[in-house]
Design a protein around this motif. Structure first.
Motif, PDB file in Angstrom:
ATOM      1  N   GLY A 459       0.839  -1.196   0.000  1.00  7.98           N
ATOM      2  CA  GLY A 459       0.000   0.000   0.000  1.00  7.98           C
ATOM      3  C   GLY A 459       0.873   1.244   0.000  1.00  7.98           C
ATOM      4  N   GLY A 460       0.370   2.306  -0.587  1.00  6.38           N
ATOM      5  CA  GLY A 460       1.134   3.546  -0.662  1.00  6.38           C
ATOM      6  C   GLY A 460       0.302   4.745  -0.254  1.00  6.38           C
ATOM      7  N   LEU A 461       0.952   5.732   0.336  1.00  7.44           N
ATOM      8  CA  LEU A 461       0.312   6.983   0.742  1.00  7.44           C
ATOM      9  C   LEU A 461       1.061   8.136   0.099  1.00  7.44           C
ATOM     10  N   ALA A 462       0.341   9.047  -0.559  1.00  2.00           N
ATOM     11  CA  ALA A 462       0.955  10.195  -1.222  1.00  2.00           C
ATOM     12  C   ALA A 462       0.328  11.480  -0.695  1.00  2.00           C
ATOM     13  N   LEU A 463       1.150  12.359  -0.099  1.00  2.00           N
ATOM     14  CA  LEU A 463       0.728  13.690   0.330  1.00  2.00           C
ATOM     15  C   LEU A 463       1.249  14.684  -0.689  1.00  2.00           C
ATOM     16  N   LYS A 464       0.349  15.247  -1.485  1.00  2.00           N
ATOM     17  CA  LYS A 464       0.733  16.113  -2.585  1.00  2.00           C
ATOM     18  C   LYS A 464       0.840  17.564  -2.134  1.00  2.00           C
ATOM     19  N   ASP A 465       1.708  18.313  -2.803  1.00  2.00           N
ATOM     20  CA  ASP A 465       1.988  19.720  -2.478  1.00  2.00           C
ATOM     21  C   ASP A 465       2.487  19.866  -1.046  1.00  2.00           C
ATOM     22  N   PHE A 466       3.156  18.844  -0.534  1.00  2.00           N
ATOM     23  CA  PHE A 466       3.678  18.866   0.826  1.00  2.00           C
ATOM     24  C   PHE A 466       4.966  19.689   0.847  1.00  2.00           C
ATOM     25  N   GLY A 467       4.929  20.834   1.514  1.00  2.00           N
ATOM     26  CA  GLY A 467       6.102  21.707   1.561  1.00  2.00           C
ATOM     27  C   GLY A 467       6.279  22.578   0.342  1.00  2.00           C
ATOM     28  N   GLY A 468       5.337  22.534  -0.576  1.00  2.00           N
ATOM     29  CA  GLY A 468       5.425  23.365  -1.770  1.00  2.00           C
ATOM     30  C   GLY A 468       4.645  22.740  -2.912  1.00  2.00           C
ATOM     31  N   GLU A 469       4.207  23.569  -3.850  1.00  2.00           N
ATOM     32  CA  GLU A 469       3.416  23.094  -4.972  1.00  2.00           C
ATOM     33  C   GLU A 469       4.231  22.136  -5.836  1.00  2.00           C
ATOM     34  N   GLY A 470       3.645  20.989  -6.144  1.00  2.00           N
ATOM     35  CA  GLY A 470       4.306  19.996  -6.974  1.00  2.00           C
ATOM     36  C   GLY A 470       5.142  18.982  -6.220  1.00  2.00           C
ATOM     37  N   ASN A 471       5.353  19.191  -4.927  1.00  2.00           N
ATOM     38  CA  ASN A 471       6.129  18.240  -4.123  1.00  2.00           C
ATOM     39  C   ASN A 471       5.220  17.115  -3.629  1.00  2.00           C
ATOM     40  N   VAL A 472       5.811  15.940  -3.405  1.00  2.00           N
ATOM     41  CA  VAL A 472       5.038  14.792  -2.927  1.00  2.00           C
ATOM     42  C   VAL A 472       5.840  14.060  -1.856  1.00  2.00           C
ATOM     43  N   LEU A 473       5.209  13.849  -0.717  1.00  2.00           N
ATOM     44  CA  LEU A 473       5.775  13.015   0.332  1.00  2.00           C
ATOM     45  C   LEU A 473       5.099  11.649   0.235  1.00  2.00           C
ATOM     46  N   GLY A 474       5.907  10.600   0.077  1.00  2.00           N
ATOM     47  CA  GLY A 474       5.342   9.274  -0.130  1.00  2.00           C
ATOM     48  C   GLY A 474       5.859   8.246   0.844  1.00  2.00           C
ATOM     49  N   VAL A 475       4.978   7.302   1.194  1.00  2.00           N
ATOM     50  CA  VAL A 475       5.326   6.165   2.042  1.00  2.00           C
ATOM     51  C   VAL A 475       4.724   4.919   1.403  1.00  2.00           C
TER      52      VAL A 475
END
Length: 549
Positions: A459-475
């Motif tokens: 399974g994957g989790l994506a937090l989009k615009d994290f820390g700025g537009e266009g950035n993605v934090l993923g786990v």
């Protein structure tokens, strides 16, 4: 604008004509969608086409009660300089700039001159001409600027036409620079206690791809890809005792051809009908590029997950690198159906090879995509392999035992079942996941008649615009392919399978430097590598920089 302008606006309906033309030219400029393939260009252009109307009633968004209805009606009847959109709308409520108004004014002047030149000057009153003359004086600076811009654009267009690469082809490139290192105490062993230290050096590697996309009808696409790379797999060499000792630590973009440029992919896609899309792969066919993998945030090898397993379900690696055909029915609908056939040695005429007698995969997928927020797929693949040591069950994803459960020189058939889903909770939060089951049967070799059951999930989790537009934090978290049962016998005659369970944990942060540069640091952690709890945890740190052009 000045009071003089608004007074002039009341005088003549010709001014309204200019306003109309301005609104249309401005709205045409609003469409600026990203085109991902040549076939989309014609669709984008069609959405902006304007056509003449003969009656105001043709506009669905203009009513007789509107304050400008009579003025618009007069312009149609007297000057014929009203144009509308293909969906029968006028869109008259949009604001406009002085430059836009000047452009519309110039267009209406051209129409008036045309009427005069065709002996219909009686349609243009002296009052209208006087108003137009005053407007032309009022906007002389803007008109001069616009003429300069048009001249500049014409010059640039001529230069591009004279030096363009191709009228049908565009070049899209990608370059990856990667620094990677592996940490841990001992090198993973397939069974029992590990006996070797984890000897590994920091590496710096690259991968470069150049794609030539050609379209001949606007709705088709020919792809030719050139590839060069020198990223050596993290699994290392068993004989030398180097590397991690497991495929589970592999990067999603690894591969090494000594940076020699090769053509590794040729395919052609086209619409058989509006509801049927066909893709023919001559070489380098990959199911994960032909159908939806339901993991768009991590699927790309250059801009997605850092690891091999984190990109998508291993079921999409069946038939990898082969030639064949993929057909998708109703590709843009809420329910679509895909079918594919890929043969890995289609170009080899020798025994047990070729298009139908060698390694091959038959694939089918039913996709439910009722909304952008929820997508789910049900997938099946039947694969045949002449030698699981050379062409293993999951193409080097998961434990070594799961990939080659029956040993070398064994013909194998496998039935693969999968379910995949994506949930878009908000524009900035999405989760995705997959689960799969494979049952494989040995047709030849020492284990002829034996079978193996393999399970995997993630399974994957994506937090989009994290820390700025266009950035993605993923786990990403999951269990790579693992043999859980079957009738495989070891040398002692006992049934064997993977004893414990490995877990894949990956964290990454995709940082958008610009539209063309992405930097992705991340850490991959493998618990109990090779599904052996005697092995120490292994860590893979990677810094990937991706350039697109």
């Amino acid at each position: 604008m000045t009071k003089r302008f608004w007074n002039l606006f009341k005088v003549s309906p010709v001014v309204l004509a200019a306003t109309f033309f301005v609104a249309n030219s401005a709205l045409a400029g609003e469409v600026n969608e990203q085109v991902t393939n040549v076939g989309q260009l014609s669709e984008t252009q069609e959405s902006n086409d304007m056509s003449q109307v003969t009656s105001v009633s043709q506009f669905s968004d203009v009513q007789p009660t509107d304050w400008a209805f009579q003025a618009l009606q007069s312009l149609v009847e007297r000057y014929g300089c009203i144009a509308g959109y293909p969906n029968s709308t006028y869109r008259g409520n949009r604001a406009l700039t002085r430059y836009e108004f000047a452009a519309g004014l110039n267009a209406c002047l051209d129409r008036v001159n045309e009427l005069i030149a065709t002996a219909t000057a009686d349609l243009v009153s002296k009052q209208d001409l006087a108003t137009l003359q005053r407007l032309q004086e009022e906007y002389s600076a803007e008109l001069a600027t616009l003429r300069g811009r048009v001249d500049g654009l014409e010059a640039r267009t001529s230069e591009l036409e004279a030096n363009q690469f191709s009228t049908t082809t565009k070049l899209v490139g990608e370059a990856i620079f990667a620094v990677s290192d592996v940490f841990g105490d001992t090198r993973a062993a397939r069974g029992g206690a590990p006996t070797q230290d984890l000897n590994y050096n920091t590496t710096f590697s690259d991968r470069v791809r150049l794609n030539l996309y050609s379209s001949f009808t606007g709705k088709d696409q020919l792809q030719i890809r050139l590839n060069a790379n020198n990223t050596i797999s993290n699994r290392g060499n068993d004989a030398l005792g180097t590397g991690t000792g497991t495929n589970m630590s592999r990067l999603g973009f690894d591969g090494d051809n000594g940076n020699s440029v090769v053509i590794d992919k040729i395919n052609y896609a086209f619409n058989l009908t509006d509801a049927v899309r066909v893709k023919v792969d001559a070489t380098g066919g990959e199911l994960y590029e032909n159908v939806n993998t339901f993991n768009s945030d991590f699927a790309s090898s250059g801009r997605g997950a850092l690891s091999r397993y984190g990109r998508f379900s291993p079921i999409y690696r069946q038939g990898q690198g082969g030639a064949g055909v993929t057909v998708t029915f109703n590709p843009k609908g809420a329910i679509s159906l895909s079918g594919a056939y890929l043969a890995r040695t289609a170009n080899d005429p020798t025994l047990n090879n070729g298009l139908f007698d060698g390694d091959s995969a038959i694939f089918g997928q039913l996709s439910f995509q009722p909304t952008k927020a929820f997508n789910i797929g049900l997938t099946y693949a039947r694969a045949y392999q002449t030698d699981t040591a050379a062409n293993n069950l999951f193409q080097g994803t998961g434990s070594i035992f799961a990939n080659t459960p029956f040993g070398a020189n064994t013909r194998t058939e496998s039935n693969n079942y999968g379910v995949e889903a994506t949930f878009q909770f908000s524009p900035k939060l999405a989760i995705s996941g997959w689960g799969g089951y494979t049952t494989a049967d040995a047709l030849t070799g020492a284990n002829a008649g034996a079978d193996a059951d393999v399970w995997y999930w993630a399974g994957g989790l994506a937090l989009k615009d994290f820390g700025g537009e266009g950035n993605v934090l993923g786990v990403i978290f999951g269990q790579p392919p693992k043999v859980t049962g079957g009738s495989i016998k070891n040398v002692a005659g006992n049934t064997t399978f993977d004893d414990s369970t490995s877990y894949h944990l990956e964290g990454l942060y995709k940082y958008k430097v610009s539209d063309n540069i992405q930097v992705t640091p991340g850490l991959l952690v493998i618990f109990n590598p090779e599904h052996n709890d005697a092995n120490d945890t292994e860590y893979v740190g990677t810094l990937r920089t991706t350039f697109t052009f």
